[in-house]
Design an enzyme around this catalytic site. Structure first.
Site, PDB file in Angstrom:
ATOM      1  N   ASP A 210      -5.503   3.663  13.820  1.00  0.00           N
ATOM      2  CA  ASP A 210      -6.231   2.602  13.110  1.00  0.00           C
ATOM      3  C   ASP A 210      -7.467   2.349  13.969  1.00  0.00           C
ATOM      4  O   ASP A 210      -7.858   3.232  14.755  1.00  0.00           O
ATOM      5  CB  ASP A 210      -5.358   1.343  12.942  1.00  0.00           C
ATOM      6  CG  ASP A 210      -5.983   0.306  12.008  1.00  0.00           C
ATOM      7  OD1 ASP A 210      -6.018   0.540  10.796  1.00  0.00           O
ATOM      8  OD2 ASP A 210      -6.468  -0.731  12.499  1.00  0.00           O
TER       9      ASP A 210
ATOM     10  N   LYS B  35       3.218  -1.956  11.309  1.00  0.00           N
ATOM     11  CA  LYS B  35       1.882  -1.939  11.924  1.00  0.00           C
ATOM     12  C   LYS B  35       2.037  -2.310  13.388  1.00  0.00           C
ATOM     13  O   LYS B  35       3.007  -2.971  13.765  1.00  0.00           O
ATOM     14  CB  LYS B  35       0.965  -2.951  11.240  1.00  0.00           C
ATOM     15  CG  LYS B  35      -0.501  -2.730  11.527  1.00  0.00           C
ATOM     16  CD  LYS B  35      -1.107  -1.675  10.630  1.00  0.00           C
ATOM     17  CE  LYS B  35      -2.504  -1.307  11.062  1.00  0.00           C
ATOM     18  NZ  LYS B  35      -3.135  -0.338  10.125  1.00  0.00           N
TER      19      LYS B  35
ATOM     20  N   LYS C 177       0.837  -1.196   0.000  1.00  0.00           N
ATOM     21  CA  LYS C 177       0.000   0.000   0.000  1.00  0.00           C
ATOM     22  C   LYS C 177       0.877   1.253   0.000  1.00  0.00           C
ATOM     23  O   LYS C 177       0.688   2.172  -0.793  1.00  0.00           O
ATOM     24  CB  LYS C 177      -0.885  -0.017   1.251  1.00  0.00           C
ATOM     25  CG  LYS C 177      -1.795   1.170   1.374  1.00  0.00           C
ATOM     26  CD  LYS C 177      -2.497   1.211   2.710  1.00  0.00           C
ATOM     27  CE  LYS C 177      -3.270  -0.066   2.991  1.00  0.00           C
ATOM     28  NZ  LYS C 177      -4.165   0.057   4.149  1.00  0.00           N
TER      29      LYS C 177
ATOM     30  N   ASN D  25     -13.866   6.226  11.729  1.00  0.00           N
ATOM     31  CA  ASN D  25     -13.226   7.295  10.959  1.00  0.00           C
ATOM     32  C   ASN D  25     -13.399   7.108   9.452  1.00  0.00           C
ATOM     33  O   ASN D  25     -13.810   8.031   8.741  1.00  0.00           O
ATOM     34  CB  ASN D  25     -11.742   7.354  11.355  1.00  0.00           C
ATOM     35  CG  ASN D  25     -10.959   8.287  10.468  1.00  0.00           C
ATOM     36  OD1 ASN D  25     -10.322   7.869   9.516  1.00  0.00           O
ATOM     37  ND2 ASN D  25     -11.035   9.571  10.750  1.00  0.00           N
TER      38      ASN D  25
ATOM     39  N   THR E  19      -8.736   8.953   4.645  1.00  0.00           N
ATOM     40  CA  THR E  19      -8.974   7.577   4.179  1.00  0.00           C
ATOM     41  C   THR E  19     -10.343   7.470   3.512  1.00  0.00           C
ATOM     42  O   THR E  19     -10.482   6.927   2.409  1.00  0.00           O
ATOM     43  CB  THR E  19      -8.834   6.566   5.326  1.00  0.00           C
ATOM     44  OG1 THR E  19      -7.597   6.810   5.994  1.00  0.00           O
ATOM     45  CG2 THR E  19      -8.849   5.141   4.818  1.00  0.00           C
TER      46      THR E  19
END
Ligand code: NDP
Length: 450
Positions: free
Chosen positions: A169, A129, A117, A244, A212
């Site tokens: 996240d 992550k 990504k 979100n 996003t």
């Protein structure tokens, strides 16, 4: 699908042996390796570089204890994770997830996807992550703060503005980023861009909150235009989730002329045939931190349905899954197809199972995979890093316009790579190949032992 290439089959077998009991990670690796079949067929010598064997193994995986004290004075213990998967093209970059379902498999799947990504954005960011099995639901602000401080006390030893830059996240929004940033600054006595998604008063970027969700819509808009000569105008859209990503996808899809008829959380979904009102949904979710069922209590035309999975039975032209992994299975995909859905763009990470993706592709439904469609968040995080380095801020419109161009670029990158390898229109294959190629070239250039 099984592997045609013996080499790729061998790499996959090693991953499964080395990471037993990690189904999400194995699923994510399998999808990428399957997409690389045409790359290996076109250039079998790639096996000799060992680049595929190397890319599936994290550079570093950190697991740590996070102990904190709850409001009753009781000691609680959670587990923290950070995977630093690949730094070939830039510092590790990827969000932190706080959710009881977090484990090594989930973190590794997310970190692995993040490599490709981030590469697709065209910006210099590697893949990482992290997160914890801590459940933020029902916790007081004080408990959230103490957890975040304890989590950062260990994490701070492993990150840095030029090393590894975490972000939000699931379960990590502006409040948590603030607590994490404050603790990092206290420990290091440094004011640097070590986290993104920061508040606007201390180094955050305008349009990061929206990025996003907006990005998913910009990607979908380009996909609809190029591949079906249409757009969002007059379309009915189903969005899952109400966090979100879902909220800002709702706002942008509505602005582009669509009617969004659903939102959900892990308990159930709301359906409003008149179109979900962004301001009311935002007030409930972002301001009051309430449940989505509350929406149906405030809006007379809306209905609440228990159970989140029923959402895929709602008739729509476009589906934007924005909640979590594996939220659409094969049967649910079939239902969407039967009901006339023409396009799916993934806001969440890996929301469609492999069976679901196959159903969409076989039926000719346009399918924008997560690592391309939801890259707007991390792309804007990288823009936040640039602004931090310059000690300067761009306006909302400047960031939004860069985000738009990046998402259009990602679509064409994936679309062109698919065409180059004879898989026209297959954006899963295209995104994986385009993302892989840049990272692989950098890894090969930097030698084996880096
Ligand atoms: P939030 O925490 O803001 O919202 C998550 C939403 O998904 C909530 O509505 C939540 O409901 C729902 N959800 C979470 N777990 C489950 C589950 N097991 N079953 C059903 N619903 C669930 O997260 P984000 O909006 O930030 O993230 C959503 C997705 O988008 C994730 O996959 C994330 O990795 C991905 N993503 C996010 C980016 C970002 O910038 N934020 C960037 C790129 C991808 P509930 O409150 O009931 O848990």
């Amino acid at each position: 699908m099984s592997f045609t290439s013996e080499y790729l089959a061998g790499v996959y077998e090693t991953v499964c042996k080395r990471n037993p009991g990690e189904p999400e990670f194995q699923q994510a690796v399998r999808e990428v390796l399957e997409s690389l079949e045409p790359v290996v067929a076109a250039d079998p010598s790639i096996a000799e570089t060992g680049v595929i064997d190397r890319i599936v193994e994290p550079e570093r995986f950190i697991i740590f204890r996070v102990s904190w004290v709850d409001d009753n004075g009781k000691v609680q213990v959670n587990r923290g994770f950070r995977v630093q998967f690949n730094s070939a093209i830039g510092p590790y970059k990827g969000g932190l997830r706080l959710h009881p379902s977090v484990n090594a498999s989930v973190i590794k799947f997310l970190g692995f996807e993040q490599i490709f990504k981030n590469s697709l954005t065209g910006l210099p960011i590697g893949g990482g992550k992290g997160g914890s099995d801590f459940d933020p639901k029902g916790k007081s602000d004080g408990e959230i703060m103490r957890f975040c401080q304890s989590f950062m006390t260990e994490l701070s030893k492993h990150i840095g503005a030029d090393t590894d830059v975490p972000a939000g996240d699931i379960g990590v929004g502006a409040r948590e980023i603030g607590f994490l940033y404050g603790q990092y600054k206290r420990l290091r006595n440094e004011f640097t861009g070590v986290l993104t998604g920061k508040g606007l008063t201390y180094g955050g970027s305008l349009a990061r909150t929206e990025a996003t969700g907006y990005g998913v819509c910009y990607f979908a808009e380009e996909m609809l235009k190029v591949m079906k000569n249409t757009d969002f105008g007059g379309k009915t859209v189903v969005i899952s989730g109400s966090g979100n990503v879902a909220l800002y996808a709702l706002q942008k899809a509505t602005a582009l002329g669509a009617k969004v008829v659903t939102l959900s959380d892990s308990n159930g979904y709301v359906y409003d045939p008149n179109g979900i009102d962004f301001d009311i949904a935002r007030q409930i979710k972002e301001v009051e931190r309430g449940r989505i069922s509350e929406y149906a209590k405030r809006v007379p035309t809306a209905e609440y349905h228990d159970g989140c999975r029923g959402i895929w039975s709602v008739k729509c032209d476009i589906a934007l899954p924005c909640a979590t992994q594996n939220e659409i299975n094969g049967d649910e995909a079939e239902m969407l197809v039967k009901n006339g859905c023409i396009a799916v763009a993934e806001g969440a990470n890996m929301p469609s199972t492999p069976e679901a993706i196959e159903k969409f592709q076989t039926a000719g439904v346009l399918f924008g995979p997560a690592k391309a469609a939801n890259a707007g968040g991390v792309a804007t995080s990288a823009l936040e890093m640039s602004q931090n380095s310059m000690r300067y801020s761009w306006s909302f419109d400047e960031v939004d316009s860069k985000l738009h161009d990046i998402m259009v670029g990602i679509f064409h990158n994936a679309y062109d790579a698919a065409a180059k390898y004879g898989c026209d229109g297959n954006l899963v294959v295209g995104a994986n190949i385009a993302g892989f190629t840049k990272v692989a070239n950098a890894m090969i250039a930097q030698g084996v032992c880096y």
